[in-house]
Design a protein around this motif. Structure first.
Motif, PDB file in Angstrom:
ATOM      1  N   TYR A  70       2.679 -24.504  29.166  1.00 16.66           N
ATOM      2  CA  TYR A  70       2.447 -25.117  30.229  1.00 16.66           C
ATOM      3  C   TYR A  70       0.886 -25.440  31.290  1.00 16.66           C
ATOM      4  N   PHE A  73      -1.345 -27.730  29.551  1.00 13.17           N
ATOM      5  CA  PHE A  73      -0.721 -29.010  30.251  1.00 13.17           C
ATOM      6  C   PHE A  73      -0.883 -29.500  31.664  1.00 13.17           C
ATOM      7  N   LEU A  74      -0.683 -29.134  32.568  1.00 13.95           N
ATOM      8  CA  LEU A  74      -0.661 -29.209  34.161  1.00 13.95           C
ATOM      9  C   LEU A  74      -2.950 -29.462  34.706  1.00 13.95           C
ATOM     10  N   ASP A  76      -4.458 -30.158  31.801  1.00 13.45           N
ATOM     11  CA  ASP A  76      -5.335 -31.237  31.935  1.00 13.45           C
ATOM     12  C   ASP A  76      -4.564 -32.970  32.598  1.00 13.45           C
ATOM     13  N   LEU A  77      -3.831 -32.761  33.795  1.00 12.94           N
ATOM     14  CA  LEU A  77      -3.120 -34.023  34.753  1.00 12.94           C
ATOM     15  C   LEU A  77      -3.459 -33.415  36.085  1.00 12.94           C
ATOM     16  N   VAL A  79      -3.831 -30.121  37.431  1.00 11.57           N
ATOM     17  CA  VAL A  79      -3.524 -28.942  38.621  1.00 11.57           C
ATOM     18  C   VAL A  79      -3.809 -28.492  38.070  1.00 11.57           C
ATOM     19  N   PHE A 100       1.845 -35.087  44.602  1.00 10.57           N
ATOM     20  CA  PHE A 100       2.358 -34.166  43.783  1.00 10.57           C
ATOM     21  C   PHE A 100       3.325 -33.766  43.877  1.00 10.57           C
ATOM     22  N   HIS A 101       4.620 -33.240  42.797  1.00 14.46           N
ATOM     23  CA  HIS A 101       5.747 -33.054  42.683  1.00 14.46           C
ATOM     24  C   HIS A 101       5.511 -32.373  41.393  1.00 14.46           C
ATOM     25  N   LEU A 102       6.031 -31.751  41.432  1.00 17.28           N
ATOM     26  CA  LEU A 102       6.558 -30.901  39.673  1.00 17.28           C
ATOM     27  C   LEU A 102       7.500 -31.893  39.097  1.00 17.28           C
ATOM     28  N   HIS A 103       8.582 -31.969  39.937  1.00 17.63           N
ATOM     29  CA  HIS A 103      10.209 -32.092  39.515  1.00 17.63           C
ATOM     30  C   HIS A 103      10.486 -33.535  40.076  1.00 17.63           C
TER      31      HIS A 103
ATOM     32  N   GLY B  27      -0.410 -36.677  27.920  1.00 18.96           N
ATOM     33  CA  GLY B  27       0.444 -36.334  28.630  1.00 18.96           C
ATOM     34  C   GLY B  27      -0.065 -37.895  30.267  1.00 18.96           C
ATOM     35  N   TYR B  28      -1.320 -36.940  30.111  1.00 19.96           N
ATOM     36  CA  TYR B  28      -1.970 -38.218  31.124  1.00 19.96           C
ATOM     37  C   TYR B  28      -2.217 -40.175  31.304  1.00 19.96           C
ATOM     38  N   ILE B  31       1.962 -40.697  31.682  1.00 21.06           N
ATOM     39  CA  ILE B  31       2.205 -41.240  33.138  1.00 21.06           C
ATOM     40  C   ILE B  31       0.632 -42.170  33.427  1.00 21.06           C
ATOM     41  N   PRO B  46       4.961 -34.113  36.881  1.00 26.79           N
ATOM     42  CA  PRO B  46       4.450 -33.190  35.485  1.00 26.79           C
ATOM     43  C   PRO B  46       4.735 -32.429  34.130  1.00 26.79           C
ATOM     44  N   LEU B  49       7.734 -34.305  32.743  1.00 28.26           N
ATOM     45  CA  LEU B  49       7.623 -34.817  31.884  1.00 28.26           C
ATOM     46  C   LEU B  49       7.198 -34.009  30.629  1.00 28.26           C
ATOM     47  N   TYR B  50       6.171 -32.462  31.208  1.00 32.44           N
ATOM     48  CA  TYR B  50       6.518 -31.165  29.950  1.00 32.44           C
ATOM     49  C   TYR B  50       7.896 -31.601  29.268  1.00 32.44           C
ATOM     50  N   ARG B  73      -6.646 -32.206  24.206  1.00 32.99           N
ATOM     51  CA  ARG B  73      -5.447 -32.688  24.451  1.00 32.99           C
ATOM     52  C   ARG B  73      -4.229 -33.061  23.425  1.00 32.99           C
ATOM     53  N   LYS B  74      -2.830 -32.399  23.947  1.00 36.68           N
ATOM     54  CA  LYS B  74      -1.809 -32.527  22.673  1.00 36.68           C
ATOM     55  C   LYS B  74      -1.668 -34.550  22.332  1.00 36.68           C
TER      56      LYS B  74
END
Lengths: 182, 112
Positions: A70, A73-74, A76-77, A79, A100-103, B27-28, B31, B46, B49-50, B73-74
């Motif tokens: 996780y 993944f973050l 890569d975005l 974060v 920026f929000h997580l959900h 992922g990116y 989005i 994020p 999405l995850y 990156r997956k």
């Protein structure tokens, strides 16, 4: 320059903690390390940047395979993780890259709140059993130390109950909305 | 198929994730694509999405897409079942729009 601040937040006050960190960042103080147990927050002072901070409560420890997946993944975005405490992670994203929000939807936020509530629920019985044992021991021994310890466990148990009740009311609010929106 | 019935609705986030994954994406990319498609209205967070990607994978609606280059990156891509689910939801959405137009259109005409 590094600046250290000490401040107490209880686990259910994660939203207040986020607001405080974001307010600090607005003033040029950006969190770079944290130790909530020592109430210690370490900031870097810079005027040329601003971050949005978010706290996340993971399903597993940040060092577990799932946790790392996780966090990768973050990352890569855009974060980045600035610190962690047990299953809590402190995350931030450059404010110039937008909101920026997580959900972003209700069901994902409800799940997030339920994870946090589970923590309190899981720990509560332990505290109550401890408290009862200590009170029993005190009644037998009349020891001052045991009396003190019982007091302490009662306080901690009260914290957990407060945590559960606070999360309950947050979840109930979201649940009501989820009857209409997603 | 997953354990959801044929006529249950997809969430907006899942609809757009599946739609994006008609082509392999990470992922990116998802989005950005959803932001473009909705003119900035839907900005997938994020964590949301995850969670959605993991659940969609568990239900075999999407699968990891292996690329030759060893980018860490997956990437993901929609499966046959995913495509079927998406098509079914599109039929539902078309009905929604048709009925909405019919009723709201009529109401507007009456009040004019």
């Amino acid at each position: 320059m590094r600046v250290i601040k000490r401040k107490l937040f209880f686990a259910w006050q994660f939203e207040e903690e986020e607001s405080w960190l974001n307010e600090m960042s607005k003033q040029g103080l950006h969190l770079v390390a944290v130790n909530p147990l020592l109430l210690k927050y370490e900031f870097e002072q810079r005027k040329d940047k601003e971050y949005t901070y978010r706290l996340e409560f993971l399903d597993d420890l940040p060092s577990s395979r799932k946790g790392l997946d996780y966090l990768q993944f973050l990352s890569d975005l855009g974060v980045e993780q600035v610190g962690s405490f047990m299953r809590w992670v402190y995350l931030r994203k450059n404010k110039s890259s937008g909101q920026f929000h997580l959900h972003s939807d209700l069901s994902s936020r409800i799940k997030y709140f339920k994870r946090i509530r589970m923590l309190f629920i899981a720990l509560s019985p332990l505290m109550f059993i401890n408290t009862i044992n200590l009170i029993n021991t005190y009644l037998r021994t009349k020891s001052g130390v045991i009396f003190g310890l019982s007091g302490l466990t009662i306080i901690v148990a009260t914290f957990f109950v407060t945590g559960i009740l606070t999360m309950n009311s947050k979840i109930k609010n979201l649940d009501k909305n989820s009857n209409i929106w997603e | 198929m997953g354990n959801k019935t044929d006529n249950s609705a997809l969430t907006e986030a899942v609809f757009y994730i599946l739609l994006s994954l008609l082509e392999p994406m990470h992922g990116y990319g998802i989005i950005q694509n959803v932001i473009d498609l909705t003119n900035n209205r839907v900005n997938l967070a994020p964590g949301t999405l995850y969670g959605a990607l993991n659940t969609l994978q568990e239900k075999d609606l999407i699968r990891p897409y292996d690329t030759d280059d060893d980018s860490r990156r997956k990437e993901y891509v929609i499966t046959k079942e995913g495509k079927e689910t998406l098509m079914r939801d599109l039929v539902r959405l078309k009905e929604l729009v048709k009925n909405g137009d019919k009723y709201l259109g009529r109401k507007t005409n009456e009040s004019n």
